[in-house]
Scaffold this active site. Structure first.
Site, mmCIF file in Angstrom:
data_model
loop_
_atom_site.group_PDB
_atom_site.id
_atom_site.type_symbol
_atom_site.label_atom_id
_atom_site.label_comp_id
_atom_site.label_asym_id
_atom_site.label_seq_id
_atom_site.Cartn_x
_atom_site.Cartn_y
_atom_site.Cartn_z
ATOM 1 N N SER A 109 14.992 -115.817 -18.339
ATOM 2 C CA SER A 109 13.789 -115.019 -18.543
ATOM 3 C C SER A 109 12.922 -115.680 -19.606
ATOM 4 O O SER A 109 12.406 -116.767 -19.384
ATOM 5 C CB SER A 109 14.150 -113.585 -18.888
ATOM 6 O OG SER A 109 13.038 -112.747 -18.754
ATOM 7 N N ASP B 194 14.149 -109.030 -8.287
ATOM 8 C CA ASP B 194 13.879 -109.318 -9.692
ATOM 9 C C ASP B 194 12.580 -108.633 -10.043
ATOM 10 O O ASP B 194 11.508 -109.170 -9.841
ATOM 11 C CB ASP B 194 13.787 -110.823 -9.912
ATOM 12 C CG ASP B 194 13.577 -111.149 -11.374
ATOM 13 O OD1 ASP B 194 13.348 -112.312 -11.681
ATOM 14 O OD2 ASP B 194 13.616 -110.226 -12.207
ATOM 15 N N HIS C 80 17.066 -108.594 -13.961
ATOM 16 C CA HIS C 80 17.489 -107.774 -15.081
ATOM 17 C C HIS C 80 18.176 -106.490 -14.645
ATOM 18 O O HIS C 80 18.562 -105.672 -15.463
ATOM 19 C CB HIS C 80 16.285 -107.429 -15.952
ATOM 20 C CG HIS C 80 15.583 -108.634 -16.466
ATOM 21 N ND1 HIS C 80 14.522 -109.207 -15.815
ATOM 22 C CD2 HIS C 80 15.807 -109.403 -17.554
ATOM 23 C CE1 HIS C 80 14.109 -110.262 -16.481
ATOM 24 N NE2 HIS C 80 14.868 -110.407 -17.545
ATOM 25 N N TYR D 6 17.202 -118.503 -26.528
ATOM 26 C CA TYR D 6 16.327 -117.426 -26.066
ATOM 27 C C TYR D 6 15.011 -117.414 -26.847
ATOM 28 O O TYR D 6 13.979 -117.788 -26.359
ATOM 29 C CB TYR D 6 17.042 -116.075 -26.153
ATOM 30 C CG TYR D 6 16.259 -114.973 -25.474
ATOM 31 C CD1 TYR D 6 16.220 -114.895 -24.094
ATOM 32 C CD2 TYR D 6 15.538 -114.045 -26.215
ATOM 33 C CE1 TYR D 6 15.484 -113.905 -23.463
ATOM 34 C CE2 TYR D 6 14.800 -113.047 -25.590
ATOM 35 C CZ TYR D 6 14.775 -112.985 -24.217
ATOM 36 O OH TYR D 6 14.045 -112.020 -23.590
#
Length: 713
Positions: free
Chosen positions: A564, A648, A683, A484
């Site tokens: 993301s 999204d 999300h 991430y």
């Protein structure tokens, strides 16, 4: 209040010892992939004298018929490819078996009832139950009945202090836009106060007369997904009145802020307001609700650090802050003069990152030490009472309850420790197992160890590697590297049945704690932002090189994945080092770094990324690593599955659409480039279980097949 975006993190892994070389289907010719034709237009932008072509700009219009037709055509290619992989169905069945066990949430008390979520195994959405004293639990709210396809979910719920009223939010299709429904908690009588179009907000009750909530002005019809959500507004809604008459409390023209959150202290004396313009740093305000007409007073009136008020005893405030303490500390101050100049340390900063919570009149200092949990219990005078004995090296979460309670619940998990609920006594400091999962997994067969490797500039980076005991370091173990590296988000150990489906096949699963995350505090975070963002990619690449050098795997058996900001990580890594990996999964990625800030909430991410309009230097830096712009024609890129979703709100599908189109055009080898529109891939809350299984099976099938491996049932 820490405003870091909490992203939904997808977890994967890989396999080998009981894999065998698969015979490819004659009907599946990877070298002959026929992608839909993607129109190119002559569109360009001028950044500080540099002209940048953007031929796929038309794909940014995610509601147009042209874009819709293109997406449908891409999905047909994807499904045709996946349908011809012979073991796709077997993977799906195994995932069903692994996920088919009862799952519980931590219980919480409201009024005379104890509430908890339960999933019997394969229910699409977990069901909210309640029980009174020792009575048999009863179904309270069942989200599976909210819509025919089970994509409407419970996004949030908040009870009034006495537990007599409930406001719960509904998310449709994973959208961040929600509706709030209000009812009497005991008999579930609807009050009629349904609020529409709330976004990024909880519900903060003040007594039983009304509550505070935040939202944005709704974008024009047809642009709900791509329209900017610039300025948050905090409202007060009085029960029995129309939403259009709600009182604006904070935000709007006088105090424009991108993110505004509110809470009411447990004694209902103070309204706490957190305001921010980016995902790092926030202002903090208080309003004394016991004094009619009292003003909103600043506690911290700049955006330099993160702050949150965690408790109070009368006018004595307990504040968590990173001001002059990058790893966090707890301070106290009187509400009459709450500024930082009057703060007194209660729990000073340490070398480990602090995240506090409160329960039973105690303060729980939850520390991250080298990406794993350590928890200490303090009284309100800062006296250390207990160090909680955790069952192993992993992640502990929870440790919160109302002030009068004498026990609370927490969750412990790791990559090889199934998520377990513990009951904890505040008096004795002892824990006992409350709910143990019945998942088909034997931890004794697996190993999870932490190592430290050197990044490009010599920085030591931790990584946890998980695999089946007896693994041979022969360079042939398929390995999935997940990362991430942004927004101060910490990747700590967590159990996943999806990962089990791969570990049991002999996989290696590796998770490094990259710079940009929060594992070592704000310095670690800042070291992976703006003009230092390349550090994140270097850390990830160095992790891959370590796994190869130590013969866990090789480039022919290495896959990378992230979602993301992690999708950006994967996109940048495969663009910079395409020869290093075999398979790539950029999920809902931020892939166009020159234009990300022009959509939905993207502008709020500028603290981490900077924008192409900031300066010539910032533009050049972003342009160099932007995955969309870094792709070069004729390069052999990894087999890639790009995933996104129609619903999204935060990362518009345009990023994935444009990236996939250019990657298909640039691909200089036979490896496939697929784009997959998935359910709730953004999300929002509540991906249905059946869809989660199907979409995970698709990823694993793609992974196995493109490594030349089979799945043994």
């Amino acid at each position: 209040m820490n405003r870091s975006i909490k992203h939904s993190l997808v977890i994967l892994v890989t396999l080998f010892p009981i894999f065998v070389q698969a015979q490819k289907s004659n009907t599946l010719q990877k070298s002959g992939m026929m992608y839909p034709e993607t129109k190119k237009e002559n569109i360009q932008d001028n950044y500080f004298g540099t002209v940048i072509q953007d031929p796929y700009r038309w794909l940014e219009d995610d509601r147009s018929e042209k874009t819709k037709a293109w997406v449908e055509a891409q999905n047909k290619v994807t499904q045709n490819y996946l349908s011809q992989i012979p073991f796709r169905g077997a993977i799906k069945e195994r995932l069903k078996q692994l996920m088919n066990y009862e799952k519980y949430s931590q219980p919480f008390k409201e009024g005379e009832y104890t509430y908890f979520y339960k999933n019997t195994g394969l229910q699409n959405q977990s069901v909210l139950y309640r029980q009174k004293n020792g009575d048999e639990p009863e179904v309270y709210l069942d989200p599976n009945t909210f819509s025919k396809d089970a994509t409407t979910s419970l996004a949030n719920l908040n009870f009034s202090k006495d537990g007599s009223l409930l406001a719960y939010q509904l998310s449709k299709g994973g959208s961040d836009w929600t509706d709030a429904v209000v009812m009497k908690a005991v008999d579930k009588t609807m009050i009629g106060d349904t609020l529409k179009d709330i976004k990024f907000s909880g519900i903060a009750w003040h007594g039983n007369k009304g509550f505070y909530y935040s939202t944005y002005d709704k974008p024009t019809e047809g642009s709900q997904l791509s329209g900017l959500t610039q300025y948050h507004k905090l409202y007060y809604h009085q029960l029995g009145t129309s939403q259009k008459d709600d009182q604006l409390i904070f935000g709007g023209d006088k105090t424009p802020r991108r993110y505004i959150g509110a809470g009411v202290t447990e004694d209902e004396r103070y309204l706490i307001i957190s305001a921010a313009n980016s995902t790092s740093g926030n202002e903090l305000y208080i309003k004394d609700l016991s004094v009619p007409g009292s003003p909103i007073l600043p506690v911290v009136s700049n955006f330099e650090r993160d702050h949150d008020m965690i408790d109070n005893v009368g006018s004595k405030l307990y504040i968590y802050t990173r001001l002059d303490a990058p790893n966090g500390r707890v301070v106290t101050v009187d509400a009459a003069n709450p500024g930082p100049e009057n703060w007194k340390d209660l729990i000073p900063e340490t070398q480990n990152v602090l995240s506090p919570s409160t329960g039973g009149g105690k303060i729980f200092a939850k520390y991250i030490k080298d990406a794993v949990s350590m928890v200490l219990q303090y009284d309100r005078n800062g006296k250390l009472e207990h160090e909680i004995e955790l069952p192993g090296i992993g992640t502990a979460s929870g440790f919160s309850s109302k002030e009068h309670e004498k026990e609370l619940f927490y969750i412990f998990t790791s990559y090889v420790y199934p998520t377990t609920i513990f009951k904890y006594s505040l008096l004795t400091g002892k824990s006992e197992v409350y709910k143990k999962p019945g998942v088909d997994f034997d931890p004794a067969k697996y190993e999870s160890k932490q190592i430290f490797y050197s990044s490009k500039d010599g920085t030591k980076v931790p990584m946890i590697i998980t695999y089946k005991k007896g693994l041979q370091l022969n360079g042939k173990n398929p390995t999935l590297l997940y990362g991430y590296g942004g927004f101060s988000v910490s990747l700590t150990p967590a159990f996943s049945t999806s990962v089990v489906a791969l570990l049991e096949q002999g996989a290696v699963y590796a998770v490094p704690n990259l710079r940009g995350g929060g594992e070592y505090g704000e310095k670690w975070h800042v070291a992976g932002t703006k003009l230092q963002k390349q550090n994140v990619f270097d850390d990830f690449i160095a992790a891959a090189e370590y796994l190869i050098a130590q013969k866990y795997t090789s480039k022919d058996y290495l896959a990378i994945m992230g979602g993301s900001n992690g999708g950006l990580l994967v996109g940048a890594t495969m663009a910079q080092r395409p020869e290093l990996v075999k398979v790539a999964f950029p999920a809902v990625g931020v892939l166009d770094m020159l234009r990300y800030h022009k959509f939905t909430s993207g502008a709020g991410w500028a603290f981490d990324y900077g924008t192409s309009e900031d300066s010539k230097e910032m533009f050049q830096y972003l342009h160099k690593y932007s995955p969309l712009h870094a792709l070069k024609p004729g390069v052999k890129y990894p087999a890639t599955m790009v995933t996104t979703a129609d619903h999204d709100d935060r990362v518009v599908p345009a990023h994935s659409f444009k990236f996939a189109a250019k990657l298909q055009e640039s691909q200089g080898g036979p490896a496939p480039v697929l784009i997959s529109i998935q359910t709730n891939a953004g999300h929002g809350a509540g991906k249905p279980t059946d869809k989660a299984i199907e979409e995970t099976a698709d990823k694993w099938a793609f992974l196995f097949y493109n490594m030349g491996l089979n799945y043994k049932q």
